[in-house]
Write an enzyme that holds these catalytic residues in place. Structure first.
Site, PDB file in Angstrom:
ATOM      1  N   GLY A  99       0.835  -1.206   0.000  1.00 36.33           N
ATOM      2  CA  GLY A  99       0.000   0.000   0.000  1.00 36.33           C
ATOM      3  C   GLY A  99       0.865   1.249   0.000  1.00 36.33           C
ATOM      4  O   GLY A  99       1.931   1.254   0.598  1.00 36.33           O
ATOM      5  N   GLY A 134       4.831  -6.879   4.373  1.00 37.83           N
ATOM      6  CA  GLY A 134       4.749  -7.892   3.312  1.00 37.83           C
ATOM      7  C   GLY A 134       5.869  -7.749   2.299  1.00 37.83           C
ATOM      8  O   GLY A 134       6.569  -8.722   1.960  1.00 37.83           O
ATOM      9  N   THR A 135       6.080  -6.533   1.834  1.00 34.07           N
ATOM     10  CA  THR A 135       7.099  -6.269   0.805  1.00 34.07           C
ATOM     11  C   THR A 135       8.502  -6.566   1.344  1.00 34.07           C
ATOM     12  O   THR A 135       9.359  -7.112   0.633  1.00 34.07           O
ATOM     13  CB  THR A 135       7.005  -4.794   0.361  1.00 34.07           C
ATOM     14  OG1 THR A 135       5.660  -4.549  -0.053  1.00 34.07           O
ATOM     15  CG2 THR A 135       7.956  -4.460  -0.759  1.00 34.07           C
ATOM     16  N   ASP A 150       0.846   2.436   9.141  1.00 31.10           N
ATOM     17  CA  ASP A 150       0.464   1.683  10.344  1.00 31.10           C
ATOM     18  C   ASP A 150       1.536   1.717  11.440  1.00 31.10           C
ATOM     19  O   ASP A 150       1.239   1.422  12.594  1.00 31.10           O
ATOM     20  CB  ASP A 150       0.201   0.204   9.991  1.00 31.10           C
ATOM     21  CG  ASP A 150      -0.845   0.039   8.905  1.00 31.10           C
ATOM     22  OD1 ASP A 150      -1.645   0.965   8.707  1.00 31.10           O
ATOM     23  OD2 ASP A 150      -0.843  -1.020   8.248  1.00 31.10           O
ATOM     24  N   ARG A 203     -23.889  14.989  19.909  1.00 34.71           N
ATOM     25  CA  ARG A 203     -23.874  13.636  19.344  1.00 34.71           C
ATOM     26  C   ARG A 203     -22.637  12.855  19.781  1.00 34.71           C
ATOM     27  O   ARG A 203     -21.638  13.444  20.203  1.00 34.71           O
ATOM     28  CB  ARG A 203     -23.822  13.723  17.809  1.00 34.71           C
ATOM     29  CG  ARG A 203     -25.142  14.080  17.201  1.00 34.71           C
ATOM     30  CD  ARG A 203     -24.976  14.295  15.709  1.00 34.71           C
ATOM     31  NE  ARG A 203     -26.265  14.411  15.069  1.00 34.71           N
ATOM     32  CZ  ARG A 203     -26.450  14.883  13.839  1.00 34.71           C
ATOM     33  NH1 ARG A 203     -25.430  15.303  13.125  1.00 34.71           N
ATOM     34  NH2 ARG A 203     -27.651  14.948  13.327  1.00 34.71           N
ATOM     35  N   ARG A 233      -4.421  -1.787  10.601  1.00 34.73           N
ATOM     36  CA  ARG A 233      -4.437  -3.256  10.675  1.00 34.73           C
ATOM     37  C   ARG A 233      -4.425  -3.721  12.131  1.00 34.73           C
ATOM     38  O   ARG A 233      -5.254  -3.293  12.892  1.00 34.73           O
ATOM     39  CB  ARG A 233      -3.251  -3.864   9.918  1.00 34.73           C
ATOM     40  CG  ARG A 233      -3.419  -3.824   8.418  1.00 34.73           C
ATOM     41  CD  ARG A 233      -2.436  -4.801   7.783  1.00 34.73           C
ATOM     42  NE  ARG A 233      -1.983  -4.327   6.501  1.00 34.73           N
ATOM     43  CZ  ARG A 233      -2.607  -4.547   5.358  1.00 34.73           C
ATOM     44  NH1 ARG A 233      -3.715  -5.247   5.321  1.00 34.73           N
ATOM     45  NH2 ARG A 233      -2.126  -4.065   4.235  1.00 34.73           N
ATOM     46  N   GLU A 273      -9.333   0.043  13.074  1.00 32.37           N
ATOM     47  CA  GLU A 273     -10.060  -0.965  12.268  1.00 32.37           C
ATOM     48  C   GLU A 273      -9.865  -2.399  12.782  1.00 32.37           C
ATOM     49  O   GLU A 273     -10.687  -3.267  12.538  1.00 32.37           O
ATOM     50  CB  GLU A 273      -9.619  -0.886  10.804  1.00 32.37           C
ATOM     51  CG  GLU A 273      -8.133  -1.164  10.597  1.00 32.37           C
ATOM     52  CD  GLU A 273      -7.672  -1.058   9.153  1.00 32.37           C
ATOM     53  OE1 GLU A 273      -8.487  -0.736   8.275  1.00 32.37           O
ATOM     54  OE2 GLU A 273      -6.465  -1.290   8.910  1.00 32.37           O
ATOM     55  N   GLN A 333      -6.174   8.613   4.733  1.00 28.05           N
ATOM     56  CA  GLN A 333      -4.987   8.510   5.593  1.00 28.05           C
ATOM     57  C   GLN A 333      -3.730   8.167   4.800  1.00 28.05           C
ATOM     58  O   GLN A 333      -2.613   8.319   5.276  1.00 28.05           O
ATOM     59  CB  GLN A 333      -5.212   7.437   6.670  1.00 28.05           C
ATOM     60  CG  GLN A 333      -6.261   7.847   7.671  1.00 28.05           C
ATOM     61  CD  GLN A 333      -6.879   6.648   8.388  1.00 28.05           C
ATOM     62  OE1 GLN A 333      -6.486   6.318   9.489  1.00 28.05           O
ATOM     63  NE2 GLN A 333      -7.852   5.996   7.774  1.00 28.05           N
TER      64      GLN A 333
HETATM   65  O1  F6P Z   1      -1.150  -1.169   5.657  1.00 19.76           O
HETATM   66  C1  F6P Z   1      -1.673   0.053   5.266  1.00 19.76           C
HETATM   67  C2  F6P Z   1      -3.176  -0.005   5.154  1.00 19.76           C
HETATM   68  O2  F6P Z   1      -3.634   1.274   4.791  1.00 19.76           O
HETATM   69  C3  F6P Z   1      -3.890  -0.520   6.399  1.00 19.76           C
HETATM   70  O3  F6P Z   1      -3.953   0.425   7.418  1.00 19.76           O
HETATM   71  C4  F6P Z   1      -5.223  -0.936   5.817  1.00 19.76           C
HETATM   72  O4  F6P Z   1      -5.827  -1.950   6.576  1.00 19.76           O
HETATM   73  C5  F6P Z   1      -4.828  -1.461   4.457  1.00 19.76           C
HETATM   74  O5  F6P Z   1      -3.572  -0.904   4.132  1.00 19.76           O
HETATM   75  C6  F6P Z   1      -5.811  -1.147   3.369  1.00 19.76           C
HETATM   76  O6  F6P Z   1      -5.387  -1.785   2.213  1.00 19.76           O
HETATM   77  P1  F6P Z   1      -6.030  -1.553   0.770  1.00 19.76           P
HETATM   78  O7  F6P Z   1      -5.333  -0.361   0.171  1.00 19.76           O
HETATM   79  O8  F6P Z   1      -5.718  -2.805   0.047  1.00 19.76           O
HETATM   80  O9  F6P Z   1      -7.489  -1.290   0.957  1.00 19.76           O
END
Ligand code: F6P
Length: 361
Positions: free
Chosen positions: A11, A117-118, A140, A175, A184, A235, A286
């Site tokens: 990402g 991952g990369t 993240d 509210r 993540r 999330e 973000q």
């Molecule tokens: O790892 C970065 C991130 O933006 C995470 O915070 C999020 O869960 C994920 O990538 C979203 O990935 P995608 O761009 O595949 O929706």
């Protein structure tokens, strides 16, 4: 060192272009090397059009730009590549093809700018003989071996701005505002922006929460004359006796996509408190936009340091920040344990001290 390759994978994150620029300038100015960029992560090695020579002109004006001039791919794992065999989709290990393609490029070093991952793929390629140096990228902030990844600070700014904006409208309408943030399995964005924006409740993956406790906090504020609340939800947060919420399952190519916990939290709050509640999912805002000054500074330092590490022949390593100093660490060490919020650390303690509920009381 005569020929250096660079790619961006996973990402995107604000500051990728700043790293590329620093790599190119340092390699050209200090070492007199040729620099080749590869398009769309590791896929660039299997694409006949994937190599892109990078010179001063290619990086002019890109320092403040979000995204990456090289493109990136979330699904470009050479160890699990989707191919068509006899009209059928198959996942195959194409890593040897990638290694051969890298060898054919005659690179003295390959600088890989990526997240968990990369960089894991980079480590596997290093084990197959590819001379890699890693640069830790992700909003993240979940990579070990470094105090911080570039991209995090900018995402934090965007998240804090969103909380500030939700605050004014929450107060006007009395509210509860629930904001879902990325990260993540790491709660850094929610924790840091929640504290910076004065959120009342912060829910992070590292601290499973109880709905009753969240409701109690919001009602207590109301009793004390504060009939509005801000809830920052990571999330990956989950209730003590529940599971994380996904908007899409994973498969051989993609990791599962988190998303939807804020909606559940919002519905619960509205039902149990009777207070009007609205949910906002900040999403990919973000990841976009101009990198903050801190991220430009860090990304530039990382890019330049990565070339110096490569010039020393120190491969299989990743640059990182240690206090105020840029250092390099073995990739293996950086990736051994994913970084998470220290639930006993001063960040969580500080948040609790200023009245934040993590929903675990
Ligand atoms: O790892 C970065 C991130 O933006 C995470 O915070 C999020 O869960 C994920 O990538 C979203 O990935 P995608 O761009 O595949 O929706």
């Amino acid at each position: 060192m005569k020929r250096v390759g660079v790619l961006t994978g996973g990402g995107d994150a604000p500051g990728l272009n700043a790293v590329i620029r620093a790599v190119v300038k340092t390699a050209l100015d200090v070492y007199g090397c040729e620099v080749i960029g590869y398009r769309n992560g590791y896929d660039g090695f299997l694409d006949p059009q994937g190599a892109m020579p990078l010179g001063y002109d290619s990086v002019r004006g890109i320092l403040p730009r979000g995204g990456t001039i090289l493109g990136t791919a979330n699904r470009g794992n050479p160890f699990a590549r989707k191919v068509m065999v006899d009209g059928q989709e198959k996942i195959v290990d194409a890593s040897d093809d990638v290694v051969r393609a890298i060898e054919a490029q005659k690179l003295d070093a390959l600088i890989v700018i990526g997240g968990d991952g990369t960089l894991r793929i980079a480590l596997e390629l290093f084990r197959k003989g590819v001379p890699v140096v890693g640069v830790p990228k992700t909003i993240d902030n979940d990579i070990g071996g470094t105090d911080v990844t570039f991209g995090f600070d900018t995402a934090l700014g965007t998240a804090t701005d969103a909380i500030d904006k939700l605050h004014t409208t929450a107060e006007s309408h009395q509210r509860v505002m629930v904001l879902e943030l990325m990260g993540r399995d790491a709660g850094f964005i929610a924790l840091h922006s929640g504290v910076a924006g004065g959120a009342d409740v912060i829910l992070i993956p590292e601290i499973p929460f109880r709905y009753e406790s969240v409701v109690k906090k919001i009602l207590r504020r109301k009793e004390r004359g504060r009939p509005f609340s801000i809830v920052a939800v990571s999330e990956g947060a989950k209730p003590v006796d529940g599971e994380q919420v996904f908007s899409r399952p994973g498969d051989a190519m993609y990791v599962p996509r988190l998303g939807g916990i804020a909606q559940k939290v919002g519905e619960h709050i509205e039902r149990e408190t009777g207070m009007e509640t609205r949910v906002t999912v900040l999403g990919h805002l973000q990841r976009g936009g101009m990198p903050s000054p801190f991220d430009r500074w860090l990304a530039t330092r990382y890019g330049s340091a990565a070339v110096r590490v490569a010039a020393q022949g120190w491969f299989g390593r990743m640059v990182g920040l240690d206090s105020a100093r840029v250092k390099d660490v073995p990739l293996e060490e950086a990736l051994a344990v994913p970084k998470r919020v220290n639930v006993h650390g001063d960040g969580v303690l500080t948040a609790r001290s200023v009245g934040v509920s993590f929903g675990d009381e």
